[in-house]
Scaffold this motif. Sequence first.
Motif, PDB file in Angstrom:
ATOM      1  N   GLY A   1       0.757  -1.105  -0.014  1.00 12.25           N
ATOM      2  CA  GLY A   1      -0.046  -0.220   0.009  1.00 12.25           C
ATOM      3  C   GLY A   1       0.904   1.159   0.062  1.00 12.25           C
ATOM      4  N   ALA A   2       2.004   1.228   0.620  1.00  8.67           N
ATOM      5  CA  ALA A   2       3.027   2.420   0.466  1.00  8.67           C
ATOM      6  C   ALA A   2       3.335   2.553  -0.887  1.00  8.67           C
ATOM      7  CB  ALA A   2       4.056   2.186   1.512  1.00  8.67           C
ATOM      8  N   LEU A   3       3.738   1.532  -1.519  1.00  4.58           N
ATOM      9  CA  LEU A   3       4.208   1.640  -2.780  1.00  4.58           C
ATOM     10  C   LEU A   3       2.809   2.244  -3.710  1.00  4.58           C
ATOM     11  CD1 LEU A   3       6.289  -1.829  -3.457  1.00  4.58           C
ATOM     12  CD2 LEU A   3       7.295   0.631  -3.102  1.00  4.58           C
ATOM     13  N   ILE A   4       1.814   1.620  -3.566  1.00  9.35           N
ATOM     14  CA  ILE A   4       0.785   2.272  -4.151  1.00  9.35           C
ATOM     15  C   ILE A   4       0.596   3.592  -4.081  1.00  9.35           C
ATOM     16  CG2 ILE A   4      -1.883   2.386  -4.431  1.00  9.35           C
ATOM     17  CD1 ILE A   4      -1.191  -0.337  -5.078  1.00  9.35           C
ATOM     18  N   MET A   5       0.614   4.236  -2.986  1.00  9.96           N
ATOM     19  CA  MET A   5       0.792   5.739  -2.867  1.00  9.96           C
ATOM     20  C   MET A   5       1.759   6.351  -3.596  1.00  9.96           C
ATOM     21  SD  MET A   5      -0.094   6.082   1.228  1.00  9.96           S
ATOM     22  CE  MET A   5      -0.414   4.813   2.144  1.00  9.96           C
ATOM     23  N   LEU A   6       3.283   5.839  -3.447  1.00  9.03           N
ATOM     24  CA  LEU A   6       4.187   6.491  -4.209  1.00  9.03           C
ATOM     25  C   LEU A   6       4.019   6.426  -5.730  1.00  9.03           C
ATOM     26  CD1 LEU A   6       7.279   5.146  -2.053  1.00  9.03           C
ATOM     27  CD2 LEU A   6       6.215   7.540  -2.126  1.00  9.03           C
ATOM     28  N   TYR A   7       3.600   5.371  -6.159  1.00  3.13           N
ATOM     29  CA  TYR A   7       3.311   5.060  -7.619  1.00  3.13           C
ATOM     30  C   TYR A   7       2.114   6.047  -7.966  1.00  3.13           C
ATOM     31  CZ  TYR A   7       2.597   2.551 -12.075  1.00  3.13           C
ATOM     32  OH  TYR A   7       2.925   2.435 -13.399  1.00  3.13           O
ATOM     33  N   ALA A   8       1.095   6.215  -7.426  1.00 12.20           N
ATOM     34  CA  ALA A   8       0.161   7.027  -7.638  1.00 12.20           C
ATOM     35  C   ALA A   8       0.664   8.556  -8.013  1.00 12.20           C
ATOM     36  CB  ALA A   8      -1.084   7.059  -6.897  1.00 12.20           C
ATOM     37  N   LEU A   9       1.456   8.807  -7.156  1.00 13.09           N
ATOM     38  CA  LEU A   9       2.143  10.110  -6.958  1.00 13.09           C
ATOM     39  C   LEU A   9       3.090  10.201  -8.302  1.00 13.09           C
ATOM     40  CD1 LEU A   9       2.635  10.806  -3.482  1.00 13.09           C
ATOM     41  CD2 LEU A   9       1.347  11.897  -4.731  1.00 13.09           C
ATOM     42  N   LYS A  10       3.862   9.302  -8.561  1.00 13.88           N
ATOM     43  CA  LYS A  10       4.857   9.456  -9.826  1.00 13.88           C
ATOM     44  C   LYS A  10       4.589   9.145 -10.954  1.00 13.88           C
ATOM     45  CE  LYS A  10       9.825   8.207 -10.662  1.00 13.88           C
ATOM     46  NZ  LYS A  10      11.130   7.541  -9.972  1.00 13.88           N
ATOM     47  N   TYR A  11       3.687   7.925 -11.083  1.00 15.32           N
ATOM     48  CA  TYR A  11       3.342   7.124 -12.139  1.00 15.32           C
ATOM     49  C   TYR A  11       1.982   7.067 -12.519  1.00 15.32           C
ATOM     50  CZ  TYR A  11       8.174   5.572 -12.214  1.00 15.32           C
ATOM     51  OH  TYR A  11       9.737   5.247 -12.116  1.00 15.32           O
ATOM     52  N   GLY A  12       1.000   8.037 -11.711  1.00 13.03           N
ATOM     53  CA  GLY A  12      -0.322   8.040 -11.711  1.00 13.03           C
ATOM     54  C   GLY A  12      -1.229   7.959 -13.071  1.00 13.03           C
ATOM     55  N   GLN A  13      -0.432   8.179 -14.217  1.00 18.28           N
ATOM     56  CA  GLN A  13      -0.995   8.548 -15.433  1.00 18.28           C
ATOM     57  C   GLN A  13      -1.319   7.096 -15.897  1.00 18.28           C
ATOM     58  OE1 GLN A  13       2.017   9.199 -14.895  1.00 18.28           O
ATOM     59  NE2 GLN A  13       3.660   8.693 -16.459  1.00 18.28           N
ATOM     60  N   HIS A  14      -1.039   6.235 -15.564  1.00 23.52           N
ATOM     61  CA  HIS A  14      -0.846   4.885 -15.960  1.00 23.52           C
ATOM     62  C   HIS A  14      -2.203   4.021 -15.279  1.00 23.52           C
ATOM     63  CE1 HIS A  14       2.637   4.902 -18.382  1.00 23.52           C
ATOM     64  NE2 HIS A  14       3.415   5.134 -17.407  1.00 23.52           N
ATOM     65  N   LEU A  15      -2.673   4.804 -14.016  1.00 26.22           N
ATOM     66  CA  LEU A  15      -3.638   3.932 -13.377  1.00 26.22           C
ATOM     67  C   LEU A  15      -5.031   4.435 -13.869  1.00 26.22           C
ATOM     68  CD1 LEU A  15      -2.090   4.388  -9.930  1.00 26.22           C
ATOM     69  CD2 LEU A  15      -2.095   2.328 -11.374  1.00 26.22           C
ATOM     70  N   LYS A  16      -5.889   3.388 -13.798  1.00 30.63           N
ATOM     71  CA  LYS A  16      -7.321   3.591 -13.542  1.00 30.63           C
ATOM     72  C   LYS A  16      -7.786   3.862 -12.334  1.00 30.63           C
ATOM     73  CE  LYS A  16      -9.592   1.070 -17.480  1.00 30.63           C
ATOM     74  NZ  LYS A  16     -10.517   0.099 -17.952  1.00 30.63           N
ATOM     75  N   GLY A  17      -7.175   3.153 -11.226  1.00 34.59           N
ATOM     76  CA  GLY A  17      -7.697   3.223 -10.074  1.00 34.59           C
ATOM     77  C   GLY A  17      -6.585   2.595  -8.887  1.00 34.59           C
ATOM     78  N   ALA A  18      -6.635   2.982  -7.681  1.00 35.74           N
ATOM     79  CA  ALA A  18      -5.786   2.428  -6.837  1.00 35.74           C
ATOM     80  C   ALA A  18      -6.458   2.104  -5.621  1.00 35.74           C
ATOM     81  CB  ALA A  18      -4.690   3.732  -6.324  1.00 35.74           C
ATOM     82  N   ILE A  19      -5.947   0.775  -5.077  1.00 38.03           N
ATOM     83  CA  ILE A  19      -6.565   0.157  -3.846  1.00 38.03           C
ATOM     84  C   ILE A  19      -5.258   0.194  -2.818  1.00 38.03           C
ATOM     85  CG2 ILE A  19      -7.755  -1.792  -2.889  1.00 38.03           C
ATOM     86  CD1 ILE A  19      -7.790  -1.680  -6.801  1.00 38.03           C
ATOM     87  N   ILE A  20      -5.572   0.841  -1.701  1.00 39.29           N
ATOM     88  CA  ILE A  20      -4.448   0.685  -0.667  1.00 39.29           C
ATOM     89  C   ILE A  20      -5.180  -0.141   0.355  1.00 39.29           C
ATOM     90  CG2 ILE A  20      -3.561   2.115   1.148  1.00 39.29           C
ATOM     91  CD1 ILE A  20      -3.539   4.681  -1.066  1.00 39.29           C
ATOM     92  N   SER A  21      -4.789  -1.153   0.819  1.00 47.21           N
ATOM     93  CA  SER A  21      -5.288  -2.200   1.648  1.00 47.21           C
ATOM     94  C   SER A  21      -4.288  -2.219   2.703  1.00 47.21           C
ATOM     95  CB  SER A  21      -5.418  -3.422   1.145  1.00 47.21           C
ATOM     96  OG  SER A  21      -5.872  -4.511   1.867  1.00 47.21           O
ATOM     97  N   SER A  22      -4.934  -1.732   3.777  1.00 49.99           N
ATOM     98  CA  SER A  22      -4.280  -1.634   5.134  1.00 49.99           C
ATOM     99  C   SER A  22      -2.788  -1.168   5.195  1.00 49.99           C
ATOM    100  CB  SER A  22      -4.081  -3.161   5.862  1.00 49.99           C
ATOM    101  OG  SER A  22      -5.460  -3.814   5.961  1.00 49.99           O
ATOM    102  N   MET A  23      -2.738   0.321   4.959  1.00 49.14           N
ATOM    103  CA  MET A  23      -1.446   0.712   5.013  1.00 49.14           C
ATOM    104  C   MET A  23      -1.986   2.381   5.190  1.00 49.14           C
ATOM    105  SD  MET A  23       1.476   0.705   5.292  1.00 49.14           S
ATOM    106  CE  MET A  23       2.937   1.882   5.427  1.00 49.14           C
ATOM    107  N   VAL A  24      -1.069   2.914   6.248  1.00 50.64           N
ATOM    108  CA  VAL A  24      -1.435   4.604   6.241  1.00 50.64           C
ATOM    109  C   VAL A  24      -0.146   5.204   5.848  1.00 50.64           C
ATOM    110  CG1 VAL A  24      -2.803   4.114   8.139  1.00 50.64           C
ATOM    111  CG2 VAL A  24      -0.430   4.435   8.798  1.00 50.64           C
ATOM    112  N   ASP A  25      -0.397   6.576   5.812  1.00 46.18           N
ATOM    113  CA  ASP A  25       0.628   7.563   4.984  1.00 46.18           C
ATOM    114  C   ASP A  25       1.747   7.901   5.874  1.00 46.18           C
ATOM    115  OD1 ASP A  25      -0.834   8.999   6.674  1.00 46.18           O
ATOM    116  OD2 ASP A  25      -1.434  10.422   5.087  1.00 46.18           O
ATOM    117  N   ASN A  26       1.936   7.374   7.054  1.00 44.87           N
ATOM    118  CA  ASN A  26       3.023   7.819   7.963  1.00 44.87           C
ATOM    119  C   ASN A  26       2.939   6.818   9.237  1.00 44.87           C
ATOM    120  OD1 ASN A  26       1.967   9.003  11.060  1.00 44.87           O
ATOM    121  ND2 ASN A  26       0.241   9.238   9.371  1.00 44.87           N
TER     122      ASN A  26
END
Length: 301
Positions: free
Chosen positions: A112-137
């Motif tokens: 889920g941490a990688l999801i957040m980082l990926y959405a921030l850097k490579y979000g143009q490739h995504l239809k949607g992001a699913i963050i399962s059991s991970m917080v941002d800090n």
Amino acid sequence: MKQGTTIITLDNGYHLWTNTQGEGDIHLLCLHGGPGGNHEYWENFGEKLADLGVQVTMYDQLGSWYSDQPDYSDPEIAKKYLTYDYFLDEVEEVRQKLGIDKFYLIGQSWGGALIMLYALKYGQHLKGAIISSMVDNIDEYVVNVNKCREECLPADAVAYMKQKEAEGNWDDPQYQKYVDVLNANYVDRKQPTAISHLINTMATPVYNAFQGDNEFVITGKLKEWDIRDQIHNIKVPTLLTFGEHETMPLDSARRMARDIPNSRLVTTPNGGHHHMIDNAPVYFDHLEQFIKDVEGGSFNK
């Protein structure tokens, strides 16, 4: 896409195990937790999402059980590959090697941490992001897992754990028994036999470098994890899914749902950190509804 197992060769020469299940025009790429865990809790996702026409691809990250395992005892190798940047860019390289775009990305815990980082850097490739059991800090996580210990164990047991942690005596048998109790209450509440092993399959050099000895103490690089000031820049439709009885703080999840502009928070009753197993029917209902809503252009909070 090719069904079944494919070994891909990264540009760095290492090999990753990948597996694709299901057929259809919707693609879901799965990122496991740990760090140093493996793909196994994703194995039934192709079957569970078959009615939506979803192809599910999972892979073991570098160092994990089914993929190549570098010699992390070499300081230069550890410095190069045991980093956030390496694992983030590995996701993008896997996407490219598999030839998928406009896809859904799901990540559990560390994934889920990688999801957040990926959405921030490579979000143009995504239809949607699913963050399962991970917080941002990590700071709010530490507060919560300490609360979990105090609620689950008697005061003398908590004191004993803290003493052994101060000593660095992670192998103490009684300490590990207390860890097992905490895992059974907050991580794997269902205690599934399907993914049990005769030996430990965790990539401990990777796990130890980022997390530490167990889920209830942070001594590694995750101590630095804090992107609270960035998540408002995640623009893709985002599902935040958490167990209602797990290690991650639900108050943090609620704040994240407010901060990520196009997000929805769902929770799974009687679910621990691995709530896709603890209460699968509810977990998959939430996941299917999210994909249906995004595909149908009707997604909202």
